[in-house]
Design a protein around this motif. Sequence first.
Motif, PDB file in Angstrom:
ATOM      1  N   TRP A 102       0.104   2.173  -2.766  1.00 39.72           N
ATOM      2  CA  TRP A 102      -0.182   1.862  -1.357  1.00 39.72           C
ATOM      3  C   TRP A 102       0.750   2.732  -0.529  1.00 39.72           C
ATOM      4  N   GLU A 103       0.222   3.803   0.028  1.00 41.17           N
ATOM      5  CA  GLU A 103       1.010   4.736   0.833  1.00 41.17           C
ATOM      6  C   GLU A 103       0.794   4.458   2.315  1.00 41.17           C
ATOM      7  N   ILE A 104       1.864   4.513   3.086  1.00 38.90           N
ATOM      8  CA  ILE A 104       1.817   4.230   4.518  1.00 38.90           C
ATOM      9  C   ILE A 104       2.208   5.476   5.305  1.00 38.90           C
ATOM     10  N   GLU A 105       1.376   5.837   6.305  1.00 37.97           N
ATOM     11  CA  GLU A 105       1.665   6.959   7.209  1.00 37.97           C
ATOM     12  C   GLU A 105       1.377   6.527   8.644  1.00 37.97           C
ATOM     13  N   TYR A 120      -1.436   1.351  10.796  1.00 40.10           N
ATOM     14  CA  TYR A 120      -1.032   2.590  10.132  1.00 40.10           C
ATOM     15  C   TYR A 120      -2.177   3.117   9.281  1.00 40.10           C
ATOM     16  N   LYS A 121      -2.035   4.365   8.891  1.00 41.32           N
ATOM     17  CA  LYS A 121      -2.977   4.957   7.953  1.00 41.32           C
ATOM     18  C   LYS A 121      -2.470   4.644   6.550  1.00 41.32           C
ATOM     19  N   ALA A 122      -3.339   4.083   5.735  1.00 50.61           N
ATOM     20  CA  ALA A 122      -2.973   3.713   4.365  1.00 50.61           C
ATOM     21  C   ALA A 122      -3.852   4.465   3.379  1.00 50.61           C
ATOM     22  N   THR A 123      -3.256   4.872   2.284  1.00 53.17           N
ATOM     23  CA  THR A 123      -4.018   5.395   1.153  1.00 53.17           C
ATOM     24  C   THR A 123      -3.756   4.445  -0.001  1.00 53.17           C
ATOM     25  N   THR A 133      -8.708   5.825   1.808  1.00 52.32           N
ATOM     26  CA  THR A 133      -7.854   6.050   2.971  1.00 52.32           C
ATOM     27  C   THR A 133      -8.460   5.262   4.120  1.00 52.32           C
ATOM     28  N   CYS A 134      -7.614   4.491   4.788  1.00 53.46           N
ATOM     29  CA  CYS A 134      -8.110   3.598   5.825  1.00 53.46           C
ATOM     30  C   CYS A 134      -7.071   3.393   6.915  1.00 53.46           C
TER      31      CYS A 134
END
Length: 158
Positions: A102-105, A120-123, A133-134
């Motif tokens: 779960w990556e947060i940008e 946030y944008k999550a992958t 990606t959402c």
Amino acid sequence: MWTHDRTCSYRQELYNGVDITLGPTGKILHASQPQTANTKDEGHQFFEAIERRRTQALVERDINTIDVLHSEKYQLITPSGKVFTKSRYIAAVAEAPFYTSWEIEDFMCRATSDMAAVRYKATLGFPLGNFLTCWHTDLYEKLSGSWVAVWSQATELK
């Protein structure tokens, strides 16, 4: 640094000032923002830290942490429109690996003294090797002195 008090609970400061209180069995009893955090930057750091801890717990299948950081009335709305209650979400995560990453940008936060919205944008990585990606939005409320997630919604980016 761990400290011990008369109630047999232990406290550790984690993730940019998020105070976590653990009971004698290691279960997280409470997560709160320190009273000294009063600037927008500190609030942003607090909510990013607690969201990273919440999502890390989901990936690691840390049921105790998941339980503490989600309201009893929690609901997740998935990109496909499925609704998960807290109990259904925890059961799915406990049954088998649900997320592999779960990556947060691009983390953003709007907060008041007892409610916060984070986006946030999550992958997200899944066990079959696929990724999504959402935009991920969470609503947090301060209930009985602890910040907990009450709603989450993910919208797939195409």
